[in-house]
Structure formats: structure tokens, C-alpha cells
Design an enzyme around this catalytic site. Structure first.
Site, PDB file in Angstrom:
ATOM      1  N   CYS A   2       0.556  -1.415  -0.241  1.00 32.71           N
ATOM      2  CA  CYS A   2       0.479  -0.030  -0.087  1.00 32.71           C
ATOM      3  C   CYS A   2       0.768   1.026  -0.131  1.00 32.71           C
ATOM      4  CB  CYS A   2      -0.753   0.219   1.527  1.00 32.71           C
ATOM      5  SG  CYS A   2      -2.133  -1.662   1.485  1.00 32.71           S
ATOM      6  N   ARG A  27       3.522   0.175  -4.903  1.00 31.50           N
ATOM      7  CA  ARG A  27       3.775  -1.014  -3.936  1.00 31.50           C
ATOM      8  C   ARG A  27       2.139  -1.395  -3.736  1.00 31.50           C
ATOM      9  NH1 ARG A  27       6.685   1.292  -0.564  1.00 31.50           N
ATOM     10  NH2 ARG A  27       5.678   0.616   1.565  1.00 31.50           N
ATOM     11  N   TRP A  73      -2.789  -2.475  -1.261  1.00 29.81           N
ATOM     12  CA  TRP A  73      -2.571  -3.856  -2.170  1.00 29.81           C
ATOM     13  C   TRP A  73      -3.644  -4.734  -0.982  1.00 29.81           C
ATOM     14  CZ3 TRP A  73      -0.660  -7.874  -0.060  1.00 29.81           C
ATOM     15  CH2 TRP A  73      -0.858  -9.251  -0.785  1.00 29.81           C
ATOM     16  N   ASN A  99      -1.334   1.444   6.269  1.00 29.32           N
ATOM     17  CA  ASN A  99      -0.191   0.775   5.410  1.00 29.32           C
ATOM     18  C   ASN A  99       0.274  -0.281   6.582  1.00 29.32           C
ATOM     19  OD1 ASN A  99       3.276   1.445   3.982  1.00 29.32           O
ATOM     20  ND2 ASN A  99       1.901  -0.769   3.675  1.00 29.32           N
ATOM     21  N   GLY A 100       0.080  -1.569   5.939  1.00 25.21           N
ATOM     22  CA  GLY A 100       0.555  -2.414   7.463  1.00 25.21           C
ATOM     23  C   GLY A 100      -0.792  -3.829   7.307  1.00 25.21           C
ATOM     24  N   GLU A 484      14.945 -17.346 -11.876  1.00 25.92           N
ATOM     25  CA  GLU A 484      15.174 -15.241 -11.963  1.00 25.92           C
ATOM     26  C   GLU A 484      13.479 -15.628 -12.982  1.00 25.92           C
ATOM     27  OE1 GLU A 484      14.353 -13.136 -10.276  1.00 25.92           O
ATOM     28  OE2 GLU A 484      14.223 -11.883 -11.099  1.00 25.92           O
ATOM     29  N   LYS A 488      10.433 -14.212 -13.365  1.00 25.96           N
ATOM     30  CA  LYS A 488       9.726 -13.181 -14.017  1.00 25.96           C
ATOM     31  C   LYS A 488       8.508 -12.957 -15.318  1.00 25.96           C
ATOM     32  CE  LYS A 488      11.517 -10.267 -12.637  1.00 25.96           C
ATOM     33  NZ  LYS A 488      11.820 -10.791 -11.512  1.00 25.96           N
ATOM     34  N   GLU A 491       5.418 -13.739 -13.261  1.00 27.41           N
ATOM     35  CA  GLU A 491       5.194 -12.500 -12.850  1.00 27.41           C
ATOM     36  C   GLU A 491       4.345 -11.481 -13.896  1.00 27.41           C
ATOM     37  OE1 GLU A 491       8.462 -10.663  -9.277  1.00 27.41           O
ATOM     38  OE2 GLU A 491       9.124 -10.999 -10.847  1.00 27.41           O
ATOM     39  N   HIS A 507      13.899 -36.021 -12.562  1.00 25.36           N
ATOM     40  CA  HIS A 507      12.887 -36.345 -11.867  1.00 25.36           C
ATOM     41  C   HIS A 507      11.795 -35.742 -11.296  1.00 25.36           C
ATOM     42  CE1 HIS A 507      16.297 -38.626  -9.681  1.00 25.36           C
ATOM     43  NE2 HIS A 507      17.444 -37.113  -9.851  1.00 25.36           N
ATOM     44  N   LYS A 606       5.170  -4.028  -5.030  1.00 23.73           N
ATOM     45  CA  LYS A 606       6.625  -3.921  -6.057  1.00 23.73           C
ATOM     46  C   LYS A 606       7.113  -4.284  -4.596  1.00 23.73           C
ATOM     47  CE  LYS A 606      10.224  -2.572  -7.929  1.00 23.73           C
ATOM     48  NZ  LYS A 606      10.891  -3.272  -8.468  1.00 23.73           N
TER      49      LYS A 606
HETATM   50  C1  G6P Z   1       7.943  -8.035  -4.136  1.00 20.51           C
HETATM   51  C2  G6P Z   1       8.368  -7.767  -5.458  1.00 20.51           C
HETATM   52  C3  G6P Z   1       9.700  -8.357  -6.387  1.00 20.51           C
HETATM   53  C4  G6P Z   1      11.028  -8.344  -4.681  1.00 20.51           C
HETATM   54  C5  G6P Z   1      10.693  -9.155  -3.710  1.00 20.51           C
HETATM   55  C6  G6P Z   1      11.172  -8.238  -2.309  1.00 20.51           C
HETATM   56  O1  G6P Z   1       7.645  -9.186  -4.622  1.00 20.51           O
HETATM   57  O2  G6P Z   1       7.404  -7.860  -6.197  1.00 20.51           O
HETATM   58  O3  G6P Z   1      10.106  -7.573  -7.400  1.00 20.51           O
HETATM   59  O4  G6P Z   1      12.082  -9.283  -5.549  1.00 20.51           O
HETATM   60  O5  G6P Z   1       9.146  -8.685  -2.915  1.00 20.51           O
HETATM   61  O6  G6P Z   1      11.799  -7.379  -2.679  1.00 20.51           O
HETATM   62  P1  G6P Z   1      12.944  -6.723  -1.825  1.00 20.51           P
HETATM   63  O7  G6P Z   1      12.828  -4.957  -1.616  1.00 20.51           O
HETATM   64  O8  G6P Z   1      13.650  -6.727  -0.543  1.00 20.51           O
HETATM   65  O9  G6P Z   1      13.968  -6.758  -2.764  1.00 20.51           O
END
Ligand code: G6P
Length: 611
Positions: A2, A27, A73, A99-100, A484, A488, A491, A507, A606
Site C-alpha cells: 500500500c 506498492r 494492496w 499501510n500494514g 529468476e 519474471k 510475474e 526427477h 513492489k
Molecule cells: C516483491 C517484489 C519483488 C521483490 C520482492 C522482494 O515480491 O515484487 O520484485 O523481489 O518483493 O523485495 P525486496 O525489496 O526486499 O528486494
């Protein structure tokens, strides 16, 4: 997560808040809302992005020099108009953004319902707000006093900002666990979850600490702890330019951030890596080098993409420094009574520096005496401040929700840390050390070469845009790159994707392989190259479609694969920074081709400031 924004001063609050909310949409973007005070308390909220709110308020009264705004969020209660913030108290006098998460909201809600309170949303926020109002009513106390009492009973994490119809010249805010920055202007104050909504008005900011309450008027900022003692605000100067948080001609922030990588990787190396003199200088590491070099064990704690950077760092540190490394998901680490011994060192990796699980995990480790080294992107963030020492990644603001440039900057910094420790421990030969310094130095140039092939990568992406699943495989240093790559794709294109060690594929995942399944191999030349070639054969034998990231000129894999994404040759230890770039672009182009909002993928945020 948020995003919160608030304003008090001589300007109209609405445009400041709406612009700020747009900057904070990364956020969360399930709903947005705003409350303005101008004699009356006006409340507007709408499900969806901030743009939907803007449309919704056309023609309505938006006057007021004091206001609060929120982009959500969802945690408690589905995304909807009624669950959008701000929330209004039962009396209609108070409005609040949050936020929280308030963990004990259910019991508080029961108490309040018994007293006759009604709730018009499913949120924990509305419960906290009415709890504060109830204390104020019963004790005849000021809002500030009521807030202090309420917060002592609250379990959870929060940043809250309140406006009060009866005190139209004051905003009251409080923080525990979630971020809050206050910008100090001339006769005005700006509050936000990060500095991006603030920088165009002022560069002077105060980062509010946990358990602090801020009482803010146009020309006055008072900070107090929960014991009602005044705290001296520590004013810092922001080192951030407006251009850094704008799209600069690109269609999306994600694309801009992918293309920024030659520059951002260079920035993370700049002033630290000196090939000519054979040195790596990072003050946070230098000042603690004895503790770091003698660490018995290194624990890396992170979430999401940062966790993947941690996995690569594990391989690099163990190889170069010969110190045992364990990589932990912060969310697991914090709840499983981990063993932390004297001489253990924690590396916390985080782009935002605000991820709730990572933050609490390192707080726990710190209490148990561990030395915390933060590898963080956002300057002044909570994790950066909590760490004993650290190294900023200097990738600049990352706005796209899917992390790209922050990841490669993390890898650059972690590799430098590993090399610095290895040298101090005499665990590396001078030749290998100098060779790796040179290789690291050459990365920005090689990343530029990959980016020049973006059109080719786009063509490949378009061929596979209709896939429903994808498998990403790699070995050694390239295994976390495969993880990774899969993350991506999930996401931003919502295609189910899994990353696996290439050999482990036998496996289980191999059962998924048929003529429709794209299997993406990260198959750059390294010590295991022949092995991964065999794995490619195994997929081809089952008619899978193979897309391979290869080292330029690799005829063997080119002849086997359906499509290849070539990258310049690099030492296997450095290669992940480069081989990850085509996978970022592949996901980006698939997401765009499918018509999705790649900067703000559904359900994600994010900065995950809730556990
Ligand atoms: C969220 C974001 C990711 C990020 C993760 C960890 O899931 O969407 O992109 O890798 O948080 O966030 P940080 O800010 O701790 O790297």
C-alpha cells in the site's frame, strides 16, 4: 504494501496527493482513495488504479489544503470501493489511511461491535480507527493521546495517518514496521511511503522511526515516542532526481529499467572496483573487514528476486572465499527458531529495504548477536538503517514491479563483496582475482551488446506468447538464473513457469514435456556445458521446444535448439549478470504481446510491507 500520501500546507492538497499516489502505485493498485478537509470532510474512493479514482471525482469538490490519500494492496477484504482507504470513523469526524496489518483486529472488532460500532468495510484499518475513536470518546482525551493508548494494544505493523474534522490544521501519523517519510517544505509538509512523491517539492526529509508519532502542522513537525517524550527529528537531504522516477520515452518502466542496466551496473561498480590498481573499496565492508573475513558462516536472507541474487552469491562466496553459506527465505527464517552462532554473519538483500519479512528476520538475528550486512537499493530504507554495515546497490529507483536492474546491481555488489573477502582471506590466487575484476569491469559493455539484440529476443517472445507453461533449466551459477527467469515470466505474463536445476528435471518436470512446452535453457559455456547439452538432447528427444541462452558462437547448442538467445562470453562466475538480461526481455515482450500491464502485474506489489 500500500502507498500512502498526505499533505498539509498552502497548496491544494488534491493534485499533490494524486500525483504522489501515482508514483506509489507500484506498492499496490487494487483501489485508491483520498480524504480532503475543507470545512467538511470529503471522502472519495474507487476500486482499481489511481486513474479510476481521478475519473470518479470529475466535477466533485476537491478543495482543501489538508488531505490524505492511499493506493491499496488488499490484505483484509477484497479489492472494492468499500474496502478502499481512507476509512471514516463512526462519528464521521476522523479519516485514516493505513499501510500494514493489524493482527489482533478480530478481537478489537468484537469489542467494538458489542459497544454498538458499525463497520462499513472488511478491513482491519476501520477497526483500528474506531478503536482510537472509542478511546478518545471514553477517556475524553485528545486524538494524540487516544492514538498512543491504542497503539500500545495493537499487534501488527502500520503506518497510519489521521485527519480530524475538529482539528483542521493538524495531521497525525504513526509508524511501526512500515515506511514513512516526511518532506519538510516552507510552511508545508508532505508525507509518503517513500520519497518519490516528495522530491519535486523539497529535498529535506525525515524518516520516521518505529514507535514514533508525528504531529504535523503546516509549519511545525513534532515527533514523540509512545511514552510521549519529544524526539529530535533527524533531517536528511535526498539524493534523488525527478528524472530518475519518470519513464523517459520508454513504453514501460520495466523496459526503461532493463535498458538502464549498463548504466546501473556501472554505477554499482563505480568508485569501488579499480582494475588498474587491483582493488575493491567499499567503505561498509572495509570498516568491518575483520569481522566479515573471520565469519564462520554466512546466512543470506531475502525474498523474491533478491533471494535469487542470494543463491548466486552463495555459489560465488563458497567458491571464492571458502566460507559456508546458507540462503534463507526471510519468511521461513523468522519463524523457525534458527540457530545463530557467534561469528555468524547475515547478509540481508533487499531492493526496497522495506520487505517486512526480511526486516523482522534481521531484527531477530540482530537480537541474537549476529552482524548484519545490508545489500540494499533504497537509500535510508529501514533495512539499510537496521544493518550494522552495508553496501548500497546504486541501481536508482526501480518502479516496475518485477525487479530487473536491482537484481543485476545486487549481483555486481555481492560479487565485489565476495572478491574483497576472498582477497582478505588469501583464498584466491592473484591471477584469478585480477581476472575476475576485469570480467566484472567488462559487464556493462557486454550487457549493452545483449540489449542491442532486443528485436531478436522480441521475435522469439512472439513465437511463444501463447504457451500456457514453461520450464526454465540451468546448472551451477546459471541455476538461480533459471529460477529468476521463471519468476519474471510468471510475474508479468501470468504463464505458469518453473525453474529447476537442469539435471533434477529428470526427477519430475520431464513428465510435462511435450511438443507444446517451451523449455528455456540457460546454457552459457561453463564447467558443466557438456552436461547441459545432454539435458537439451533429453528434452528434444521428447519433442519439447528448446529456447537456449547461449554463449555467442556456440554451434553445438544452436544446432539442437529451436531458438537461441546469444550473449557475449564471460567467466562462469560473472555470467549470471549477463545471461539474465535476455530472460528479462523475453518475459517483457511476452507480457506486452499478451496485452498485460507489465509495470503493475495483477495481485503483486513492489514493496511487500506485510508478512
Ligand atoms: C516483491 C517484489 C519483488 C521483490 C520482492 C522482494 O515480491 O515484487 O520484485 O523481489 O518483493 O523485495 P525486496 O525489496 O526486499 O528486494
Amino acid at each position: 504494501m500500500c502507498g500512502i500520501v498526505a499533505y498539509i500546507g498552502h497548496r491544494q492538497a488534491y493534485p499533490v496527493i494524486v500525483k504522489g499516489l501515482k508514483r506509489l502505485e507500484y506498492r499496490g493498485y487494487d483501489s485508491a482513495g483520498i480524504a480532503l478537509l475543507d470545512g467538511s470532510l470529503k471522502l472519495y474512493k474507487k476500486m482499481g488504479k489511481v486513474a479510476a479514482l481521478e475519473e470518479n471525482v470529475i466535477g466533485k469538490s476537491l478543495d482543501g489544503n489538508i488531505g490524505i490519500g492511499h493506493t491499496r494492496w488488499a490484505t483484509h477484504g477484497e479489492p472494492s470501493d468499500r474496502n478502499a482507504h481512507p476509512h471514516m470513523s463512526n462519528s464521521g469526524k476522523l479519516a485514516m489511511i493505513h499501510n500494514g496489518i493489524i493482527e489482533n483486529y478480530a478481537s478489537l472488532k468484537q469489542e467494538l461491535i458489542k459497544k454498538g460500532y458499525r463497520f462499513s468495510s472488511d478491513t482491519d484499518t476501520e477497526v483500528l480507527l474506531n478503536f482510537i475513536e472509542d478511546i478518545q470518546k471514553n477517556n475524553g482525551s485528545t486524538l494524540e493521546e487516544a492514538l498512543r493508548i491504542a497503539l500500545k494494544r495493537v499487534v501488527g505493523a502500520y503506518v497510519i495517518v489521521l485527519i480530524d474534522k475538529d482539528n483542521p490544521d493538524t495531521l497525525i501519523a504513526a509508524r511501526k514496521g512500515s515506511p514513512l517519510v516526511i518532506g519538510i517544505g516552507k510552511g508545508e509538509h508532505f508525507l509518503a511511503s517513500d520519497a518519490s512523491p516528495i522530491i519535486e517539492y523539497t529535498k529535506e526529509v525525515v524518516y520516521v522511526n518505529d514507535y514514533e508519532i508525528a504531529i504535523i502542522k503546516s509549519d511545525e513537525l513534532i515527533l514523540k515516542n509512545l511514552g510521549n517524550e519529544r524526539q529530535t527529528p533527524f533531517i536528511q537531504k535526498l539524493d534523488l532526481e525527478l528524472a530518475a522516477i519518470e519513464k523517459g520515452g520508454y513504453d514501460h518502466f520495466m523496459l526503461k529499467e532493463i535498458f538502464e542496466q549498463p548504466g546501473t551496473i556501472y554505477d554499482s561498480l563505480r568508485g569501488r572496483l579499480d582494475v588498474q590498481h587491483g582493488t575493491i573499496t567499499m567503505s561498509g565492508i572495509e570498516n568491518n573487514i575483520d569481522k566479515i573475513k573471520d565469519a564462520n558462516r554466512i546466512l543470506i536472507i531475502a525474498c523474491g528476486t533478491s533471494w535469487h541474487a542470494g543463491l548466486i552469491a552463495e555459489y560465488i562466496i563458497e567458491e571464492l572465499c571458502r566460507i559456508p553459506v546458507e540462503v534463507e527465505y526471510a519468511s521461513e527464517f523468522r519463524y523457525r527458531n534458527p540457530i545463530i552462532n557467534r561469528g555468524d554473519m547475515i547478509i540481508a538483500i533487499s531492493q526496497s529495504g522495506e520487505t517486512a519479512d526480511t526486516l523482522v528476520a534481521i531484527e531477530t538475528a540482530k537480537e541474537q548477536g549476529a552482524v548484519i550486512l545490508g545489500v540494499v537499493n533504497v537509500v535510508g530504507s529501514s533495512i539499510a538503517r537496521l544493518s550494522h554495515a552495508g553496501a548500497y546497490t546504486h541501481a536508482g529507483p526501480e518502479i516496475g514491479v518485477a525487479s530487473t536492474k536491482a537484481f543485476t546491481a545486487q549481483l555486481a555488489v555481492l560479487t565485489m563483496i565476495a572478491l574483497r573477502i576472498a582477497k582478505e582471506r588469501n583464498a584466491i590466487t592473484p591471477e584469478r582475482y585480477l581476472h575476475l575484476l576485469q570480467e566484472l569491469h567488462d559487464v556493462p559493455e557486454k550487457v549493452s551488446e545483449v540489449l542491442e539484440k532486443a528485436d531478436l529476443i522480441r521475435e522469439v517472445a512472439l513465437k511463444y506468447q501463447d504457451a500456457t507453461d514453461a520450464l526454465y533449466l540451468g546448472r551451477g551459477y546459471n541455476f538461480p538464473v533459471a529460477l529468476e527467469g521463471a519468476l519474471k515470466l510468471k510475474e508479468i505474463s501470468y504463464i505458469h513457469a518453473e525453474g529447476y536445476p537442469a539435471a533434477e528435471m529428470k526427477h519430475g518436470p520431464i513428465a510435462l514435456v511435450d511438443e507444446k512446452l517451451p523449455v528455456i535453457f540457460v546454457a552459457t559455456r561453463d564447467a558443466y556445458h557438456e552436461k547441459i547439452v545432454s539435458n537439451i538432447q533429453e528434452i528434444k528427444a521428447r519433442k519439447g521446444k528448446v529456447i537456449a541462452v547461449i554463449t555467442e558462437g556456440d554451434e553445438t547448442v544452436t544446432s539442437l535448439a529451436d531458438d537461441v538467445l546469444p550473449v557475449p562470453a564471460a567467466d562462469e562466475l560473472i555470467a549470471p549478470i549477463i545471461s539474465t538480461i535476455p530472460l528479462q526481455l523475453l518475459s517483457y515482450y511476452i507480457g506486452v504481446a499478451k496485452g498485460y500491464d507489465v509495470d503493475k502485474p495483477r495481485n503483486l506489489a513492489k514493496s511487500v510491507t506485510v508478512e
